[in-house]
Design an enzyme around this catalytic site. Sequence first.
Site, PDB file in Angstrom:
ATOM      1  N   HIS B 123       1.284   2.231   7.198  1.00 24.74           N
ATOM      2  CA  HIS B 123       1.843   3.568   6.966  1.00 24.74           C
ATOM      3  C   HIS B 123       0.843   4.599   7.520  1.00 24.74           C
ATOM      4  O   HIS B 123      -0.364   4.353   7.527  1.00 24.74           O
ATOM      5  CB  HIS B 123       2.010   3.731   5.460  1.00 24.74           C
ATOM      6  N   ASP B 200      -3.906  -0.929   0.572  1.00 25.27           N
ATOM      7  CA  ASP B 200      -2.829   0.025   0.327  1.00 25.27           C
ATOM      8  C   ASP B 200      -1.823  -0.659  -0.593  1.00 25.27           C
ATOM      9  O   ASP B 200      -1.091  -1.549  -0.166  1.00 25.27           O
ATOM     10  CB  ASP B 200      -2.177   0.397   1.663  1.00 25.27           C
ATOM     11  N   GLN B 203       3.191   0.110  -2.080  1.00 25.58           N
ATOM     12  CA  GLN B 203       4.454  -0.629  -2.242  1.00 25.58           C
ATOM     13  C   GLN B 203       4.259  -1.893  -3.063  1.00 25.58           C
ATOM     14  O   GLN B 203       5.198  -2.675  -3.212  1.00 25.58           O
ATOM     15  CB  GLN B 203       5.042  -0.980  -0.867  1.00 25.58           C
ATOM     16  N   LYS B 226       6.272   6.518  -6.723  1.00 25.11           N
ATOM     17  CA  LYS B 226       7.016   5.333  -6.294  1.00 25.11           C
ATOM     18  C   LYS B 226       7.159   4.315  -7.415  1.00 25.11           C
ATOM     19  O   LYS B 226       7.708   3.237  -7.209  1.00 25.11           O
ATOM     20  CB  LYS B 226       6.301   4.670  -5.108  1.00 25.11           C
ATOM     21  N   CYS B 365       7.297   6.813   8.359  1.00 25.81           N
ATOM     22  CA  CYS B 365       5.854   7.037   8.442  1.00 25.81           C
ATOM     23  C   CYS B 365       5.118   5.814   8.971  1.00 25.81           C
ATOM     24  O   CYS B 365       3.996   5.515   8.537  1.00 25.81           O
ATOM     25  CB  CYS B 365       5.281   7.449   7.096  1.00 25.81           C
TER      26      CYS B 365
END
Lengths: 408, 408, 126, 126
Positions: B123, B200, B203, B226, B365
């Site tokens: 991303h 990261d 998600q 999220k 993104c």
Amino acid sequence: MLDVEKIRADFPILSVEAYPGVPLVYLDSAASSQKPEVVLAAMDAYYRQINANVHRGIHRLSEDATNAYEAARLKIARFINAPDESQIIYVRNATEGFNLVAYSWGRQNIQAGDEILLTEMEHHANLVPWQMLAEEKGAVVRYIPFLADGTLDLSRLDGLLTERTKLFSFTAVSNVFGTINPVRQLVDAGHAVGAVVMVDAAQAVPHTAVDVQAWDCDFMTFSGHKMCGPTGIGILYGKRRLLESMPPFMGGGDMIRRVTLEGSTWNDLPWKFEAGTPSIAEGIGLGTAVDYLAGIGMDNIHAHEQFITHYALEALSEIKGITLYGPPASQRAGVATFTIQGIHPHDISEVVDKDGIAIRAGHHCAMPLHLRLNVSATARASFYLHTTTQEIDKLVASLNRTRKLFRL
Amino acid sequence: MLDVEKIRADFPILSVEAYPGVPLVYLDSAASSQKPEVVLAAMDAYYRQINANVHRGIHRLSEDATNAYEAARLKIARFINAPDESQIIYVRNATEGFNLVAYSWGRQNIQAGDEILLTEMEHHANLVPWQMLAEEKGAVVRYIPFLADGTLDLSRLDGLLTERTKLFSFTAVSNVFGTINPVRQLVDAGHAVGAVVMVDAAQAVPHTAVDVQAWDCDFMTFSGHKMCGPTGIGILYGKRRLLESMPPFMGGGDMIRRVTLEGSTWNDLPWKFEAGTPSIAEGIGLGTAVDYLAGIGMDNIHAHEQFITHYALEALSEIKGITLYGPPASQRAGVATFTIQGIHPHDISEVVDKDGIAIRAGHHCAMPLHLRLNVSATARASFYLHTTTQEIDKLVASLNRTRKLFRL
Amino acid sequence: MDIYREQIIDLHEHPLNFGELETADFCHEDDNPLCGDIIRIAINLDDSGRVYQVGWTGSGCAISQAAASLLTETIKGMSLTDIQTFPPERLLDLIGVPLSQARRKCALLPLKVLQAGVSGAVSTDE
Amino acid sequence: MDIYREQIIDLHEHPLNFGELETADFCHEDDNPLCGDIIRIAINLDDSGRVYQVGWTGSGCAISQAAASLLTETIKGMSLTDIQTFPPERLLDLIGVPLSQARRKCALLPLKVLQAGVSGAVSTDE
Ligand SMILES: Cc1ncc(COP(=O)(O)O)c(C=O)c1O
Ligand SMILES: Cc1ncc(COP(=O)(O)O)c(C=O)c1O
């Protein structure tokens, strides 16, 4: 004048009891303001009806969310009379506003030997970012001292502002003294030596009508949570020419035009400075807060606070052993900072709290100011559109009881 | 398995109509999730009952606010199994998490010629901050490519990770392919060459049980919005030794121990990295979101999403002219990204939106990923604990209608 | 009004063991910059290494001052090991009023100063 | 389903003026990086400086493609000044479906490309 009882009904928390049977007397608005029902309702409605990520979606929620979020920006631009909403950058709080300018503009423009001029009455938010920048670049930070009455020693301005001064940053309103500084005069003085001028409006925008074009400042920042808005949102305003010349602060989604493995190009203003999913509900909440304040009228709010501040300074000055800091009521915002001989401010705050009265004790994020006053802490009562003279009376009575408790 | 109907009742927005008579089918959780009632109620209660600035006040509201805000930090620490809540730093979003590390750790540790290893499926949040850092320092950014099935080409790892690699940062779960990367294996590989490794988890944390100690990563970041939490809040986790060695990112109130005109010293972790009035309501909201998710059970959520993803990939693959990107359902999170021959993803999104279906179209993104796929945009449906097979059926029917509209 | 126990107000008016010592086996000073409280504690030990004389100075709120009085009174006769293992809860119990997280720091400042002083003295000895 | 007018779907199947020109008085290309739409427009002028031939190529969504067809059709016979003052609203009217802010950028991309091309051509002339 304001219909204060009507206004108080707008704030749900003002009917909460601090302790069972003890109504809340909230005299800590300078630290963070309470929120009117309309602001809470706007954020709640956002989450219940249109919550979605902004700018990137084609579906209805995302469009509605984007429109609401950008409409708030426009409201805020009008509220401070910014020429264009693209000059309104959403940040977390005033503190981030300063850091954004220090990192982005500062690292590009400040060099070894350059001078940054601040004042001795600044909040840490307008001290630490510049100290960090100066340390990195080998620049020098200078300070305008204040006089015994808590106003700036303007006689020092000429000597301190020189052609070496690249940045001049000062507060419009002191969060300790309440002093209302002569913003336009200071901006002009800064510009006269070619400095970029930034104004800390964290204690100004919530309490008086602010017009950035009349101020002619280059940058200006404030926090939403001090002006009936939510936490997690603030504004940086900047002149277009400067904002355009600056590199981005944070990198990520939304702030780019194009990303390749080799490098990236930047989005237009204001998004160039807004990396990642923004504080959407918070932006919308702040837009609603601005509507609420504008509906009441900033001049009416200012007049009410003037009235309360006069009343409070008068009443507080009757207390034995009290020292009040700062200028006369007519020259200050709704803040009354004091010490009482023989009782530490922490003890004052703790004792009056049991009467339901919320005041603040400590250095109020202005340690250098307190060092100069040669006190380690002060107590501060601060007022807003919902403050009543009865609340001031309660504070005074409670302070007198506190003195008795301490056998003074 | 989950009682999905019961869960759906927790989310007020799921009973909203996208258009009159058209129920909302929200398949855009990967962009931003919806919020359960409990999270909205927690924030509302904060504002109505205990709103005040934290850390600095002695009065009841300030104490209650501080306790609630810090209690949320502890919950979040436990949720990702952090050794200590002082390693949980509140940021605005995952994007700020990366920027904090890039500015604070990166500027102190990355030098000319050093290498930063990323992947081609990142991303922008995990690309742009490192590109900016590399440009400033004269460092080199390298990328692990991905294979045709949307998994990383691990055969390239050995060649790309060298003793010049100072930082290795990659996503636990791709927001486009849904690929679940082998985090621990990658972390170990990074550590084997002495690199600092950042994950990261934007998600990952919303969808599966994450244990930072099992991952052994040095830094990890994710966003509240999220994972059923509010906008305006995210988390940076870091190993204590690293966080302690790092200079502050932003300067201002709360992050200092002492400020003088000559300079400042810093507060303890985590506050050293939290300048200014924090996102208090948002932190409390995220703490409640974590309670909500933990109450349902991350393993249950993951199992449900696995089930839905299997179902969706199966159903979508029946559509004529569709291309599905990414690995088999068993190796991916709840994301289905696709294109349909002859219809631009924007048109797909716009048409299905009129059936009440919210999916996303664009580059999500992740422009470099799309450049590599040689498509300018894709459409993405993404799932969460409240997604039903009926919603997938509706999407498929609507996509088939879209094809007809386009005379395919 | 019983926010502060009578005893805390008494100690505020008449602190115990307040004042400098002429000579001291060791002394230590520290402050709590966030609230500005500052405490300095000086100790003399007897031949068996136990506290026989203690004096403190400093300024701050009633809580940190009361804590300094109560703590210095309590440690008389204690060994350095006793001091190093002195549990914070015991000091909070001595103060005996419920304290918020913020005020707890005030209450524990004297103990922090004392234990840092002892650590310094012990490590110098070695 | 009437989200898109029939005409937009028609133009998607059979774009107008689609294709390269053999030679062109000027041509210009630009894209909308956020959505990936890309448009290139080439123009030939007659002796009086009016558009007599126009061709466009590119890829993107149905909206930007329809806009390119409609715009290129409309500007035939126009002078460069006409093009430079061509109001965006007129193009949106031609498209005739309500557009969100995001899709508006798609719709206006061809006009942006065309006007940039004209500006380039005019300034090169001078
Ligand atoms: C994998 C991944 N990383 C980072 C981000 C950035 O999150 P945010 O925009 O909340 O900072 C996202 C979400 O957009 C994402 O999907
Ligand atoms: C004058 C002044 N400047 C800056 C700030 C910093 O505001 P924030 O903590 O919201 O960033 C404050 C408030 O604390 C303030 O009073």
